[in-house]
Design a protein around this motif. Sequence first.
Motif, PDB file in Angstrom:
ATOM      1  N   CYS A  85      28.544  10.169 -20.136  1.00 34.26           N
ATOM      2  CA  CYS A  85      28.909   8.771 -19.940  1.00 34.26           C
ATOM      3  C   CYS A  85      28.993   8.532 -18.438  1.00 34.26           C
ATOM      4  CB  CYS A  85      30.253   8.499 -20.613  1.00 34.26           C
ATOM      5  SG  CYS A  85      30.747   6.772 -20.585  1.00 34.26           S
ATOM      6  N   ARG A  86      28.247   7.522 -17.956  1.00 34.96           N
ATOM      7  CA  ARG A  86      28.280   7.262 -16.519  1.00 34.96           C
ATOM      8  C   ARG A  86      28.187   5.765 -16.251  1.00 34.96           C
ATOM      9  NH1 ARG A  86      22.962   6.566 -14.453  1.00 34.96           N
ATOM     10  NH2 ARG A  86      21.393   7.183 -15.986  1.00 34.96           N
ATOM     11  N   ILE A  87      28.665   5.400 -15.097  1.00 33.06           N
ATOM     12  CA  ILE A  87      28.631   4.010 -14.652  1.00 33.06           C
ATOM     13  C   ILE A  87      27.596   3.889 -13.551  1.00 33.06           C
ATOM     14  CG2 ILE A  87      29.957   2.167 -13.554  1.00 33.06           C
ATOM     15  CD1 ILE A  87      32.473   3.467 -14.843  1.00 33.06           C
ATOM     16  N   ASP A  88      26.700   2.941 -13.718  1.00 34.15           N
ATOM     17  CA  ASP A  88      25.659   2.689 -12.721  1.00 34.15           C
ATOM     18  C   ASP A  88      25.880   1.281 -12.179  1.00 34.15           C
ATOM     19  OD1 ASP A  88      23.409   2.206 -11.203  1.00 34.15           O
ATOM     20  OD2 ASP A  88      21.981   2.723 -12.770  1.00 34.15           O
ATOM     21  N   GLU A  89      26.217   1.199 -10.904  1.00 28.17           N
ATOM     22  CA  GLU A  89      26.466  -0.096 -10.269  1.00 28.17           C
ATOM     23  C   GLU A  89      25.391  -0.442  -9.245  1.00 28.17           C
ATOM     24  OE1 GLU A  89      30.952  -1.160  -9.988  1.00 28.17           O
ATOM     25  OE2 GLU A  89      30.662   0.831  -9.128  1.00 28.17           O
ATOM     26  N   SER A  90      24.183   0.019  -9.460  1.00 31.83           N
ATOM     27  CA  SER A  90      23.130  -0.192  -8.472  1.00 31.83           C
ATOM     28  C   SER A  90      22.622  -1.628  -8.425  1.00 31.83           C
ATOM     29  CB  SER A  90      21.964   0.770  -8.727  1.00 31.83           C
ATOM     30  OG  SER A  90      21.437   0.568 -10.023  1.00 31.83           O
ATOM     31  N   SER A  91      22.920  -2.427  -9.431  1.00 33.09           N
ATOM     32  CA  SER A  91      22.478  -3.816  -9.464  1.00 33.09           C
ATOM     33  C   SER A  91      23.499  -4.721  -8.773  1.00 33.09           C
ATOM     34  CB  SER A  91      22.294  -4.272 -10.918  1.00 33.09           C
ATOM     35  OG  SER A  91      22.088  -5.657 -10.970  1.00 33.09           O
ATOM     36  N   ASP A  92      23.028  -5.728  -8.045  1.00 30.21           N
ATOM     37  CA  ASP A  92      23.924  -6.679  -7.398  1.00 30.21           C
ATOM     38  C   ASP A  92      24.596  -7.609  -8.399  1.00 30.21           C
ATOM     39  OD1 ASP A  92      23.448  -5.698  -4.862  1.00 30.21           O
ATOM     40  OD2 ASP A  92      21.766  -7.066  -4.505  1.00 30.21           O
ATOM     41  N   SER A  93      23.999  -7.774  -9.594  1.00 25.19           N
ATOM     42  CA  SER A  93      24.538  -8.706 -10.587  1.00 25.19           C
ATOM     43  C   SER A  93      25.561  -8.058 -11.508  1.00 25.19           C
ATOM     44  CB  SER A  93      23.392  -9.274 -11.431  1.00 25.19           C
ATOM     45  OG  SER A  93      22.750  -8.228 -12.137  1.00 25.19           O
ATOM     46  N   GLY A  94      25.874  -6.823 -11.304  1.00 20.45           N
ATOM     47  CA  GLY A  94      26.842  -6.137 -12.172  1.00 20.45           C
ATOM     48  C   GLY A  94      26.452  -4.688 -12.320  1.00 20.45           C
ATOM     49  N   GLY A  95      26.811  -4.115 -13.427  1.00 18.98           N
ATOM     50  CA  GLY A  95      26.511  -2.715 -13.632  1.00 18.98           C
ATOM     51  C   GLY A  95      26.217  -2.413 -15.078  1.00 18.98           C
ATOM     52  N   GLU A  96      26.006  -1.127 -15.325  1.00 19.11           N
ATOM     53  CA  GLU A  96      25.717  -0.652 -16.668  1.00 19.11           C
ATOM     54  C   GLU A  96      26.573   0.576 -16.958  1.00 19.11           C
ATOM     55  OE1 GLU A  96      20.988  -1.800 -17.054  1.00 19.11           O
ATOM     56  OE2 GLU A  96      21.533   0.243 -16.478  1.00 19.11           O
ATOM     57  N   LEU A  97      27.102   0.624 -18.149  1.00 15.62           N
ATOM     58  CA  LEU A  97      27.720   1.824 -18.666  1.00 15.62           C
ATOM     59  C   LEU A  97      26.645   2.485 -19.520  1.00 15.62           C
ATOM     60  CD1 LEU A  97      30.291   3.568 -19.029  1.00 15.62           C
ATOM     61  CD2 LEU A  97      30.766   2.208 -21.079  1.00 15.62           C
ATOM     62  N   ILE A  98      26.261   3.695 -19.145  1.00 15.08           N
ATOM     63  CA  ILE A  98      25.169   4.393 -19.814  1.00 15.08           C
ATOM     64  C   ILE A  98      25.736   5.602 -20.536  1.00 15.08           C
ATOM     65  CG2 ILE A  98      22.964   5.593 -19.500  1.00 15.08           C
ATOM     66  CD1 ILE A  98      22.709   3.892 -16.859  1.00 15.08           C
ATOM     67  N   ILE A  99      25.453   5.669 -21.824  1.00 22.64           N
ATOM     68  CA  ILE A  99      25.943   6.766 -22.658  1.00 22.64           C
ATOM     69  C   ILE A  99      24.751   7.472 -23.279  1.00 22.64           C
ATOM     70  CG2 ILE A  99      27.280   7.372 -24.709  1.00 22.64           C
ATOM     71  CD1 ILE A  99      29.069   4.934 -24.014  1.00 22.64           C
ATOM     72  N   ASP A 100      24.677   8.777 -23.040  1.00 24.42           N
ATOM     73  CA  ASP A 100      23.614   9.601 -23.601  1.00 24.42           C
ATOM     74  C   ASP A 100      24.215  10.589 -24.591  1.00 24.42           C
ATOM     75  OD1 ASP A 100      21.163   8.832 -22.098  1.00 24.42           O
ATOM     76  OD2 ASP A 100      22.352   9.470 -20.381  1.00 24.42           O
ATOM     77  N   LEU A 101      23.607  10.692 -25.757  1.00 24.56           N
ATOM     78  CA  LEU A 101      23.946  11.725 -26.723  1.00 24.56           C
ATOM     79  C   LEU A 101      22.681  12.493 -27.037  1.00 24.56           C
ATOM     80  CD1 LEU A 101      26.103   9.212 -27.960  1.00 24.56           C
ATOM     81  CD2 LEU A 101      26.816  11.368 -28.925  1.00 24.56           C
ATOM     82  N   ARG A 102      22.783  13.805 -26.994  1.00 23.36           N
ATOM     83  CA  ARG A 102      21.633  14.663 -27.224  1.00 23.36           C
ATOM     84  C   ARG A 102      22.006  15.726 -28.235  1.00 23.36           C
ATOM     85  NH1 ARG A 102      17.931  18.514 -27.728  1.00 23.36           N
ATOM     86  NH2 ARG A 102      16.666  19.130 -25.958  1.00 23.36           N
ATOM     87  N   ASP A 103      21.202  15.840 -29.295  1.00 20.74           N
ATOM     88  CA  ASP A 103      21.442  16.888 -30.284  1.00 20.74           C
ATOM     89  C   ASP A 103      20.297  17.890 -30.240  1.00 20.74           C
ATOM     90  OD1 ASP A 103      19.329  16.345 -32.357  1.00 20.74           O
ATOM     91  OD2 ASP A 103      20.416  14.461 -32.600  1.00 20.74           O
ATOM     92  N   TYR A 104      20.519  18.992 -30.909  1.00 17.52           N
ATOM     93  CA  TYR A 104      19.519  20.063 -30.985  1.00 17.52           C
ATOM     94  C   TYR A 104      19.139  20.336 -32.440  1.00 17.52           C
ATOM     95  CZ  TYR A 104      20.498  20.804 -26.094  1.00 17.52           C
ATOM     96  OH  TYR A 104      20.629  20.615 -24.730  1.00 17.52           O
TER      97      TYR A 104
END
Length: 166
Positions: A85-104
Amino acid sequence: MTANPWIQDVAFPDCENSHVGKICLQMNCNSDCVHILRSIVAVMTARTGMSELQSNRVAIAVDELFANIASHAYDGKPGKVEFECRIDESSDSGGELIIDLRDYASCNWSGCLEEAASRTIDHENPCPGGLGLKLICAVVDECEHTRLPDGNHWRLIFKFNGRTNT
């Protein structure tokens, strides 16, 4: 290795000078892990400044996706899941909370997210199957799935306005 038998590893990369960073977690697929994931979601959505409603939507999507992995990918048996889970604030208009789930899991999902999202529900004669993905797609801004040679990778993206609470 941590003391909890379901958690395999926890990392807090890129957090030396920030309260935001990202949280990475390796765990065995077990229903008890839902409480841990909800705690991470609560912390990270609070850091984005999301409302309680937005935070609940993130929690619903993560809960449902984790349940799908446990039930369908691993068929209720133990299996490794990586959560980031990470926060990406690279956009001037706001940000994104990005959640990755990976299974095997040896089972790769081969459906279509667009079809799952647009599925019509017959409320008088509901039939099981696909409703979880419809729910996930309804509450996220973006949902992505990648079939891997040894499992599945899911990405949930939630947009937010403003800067994080650091």
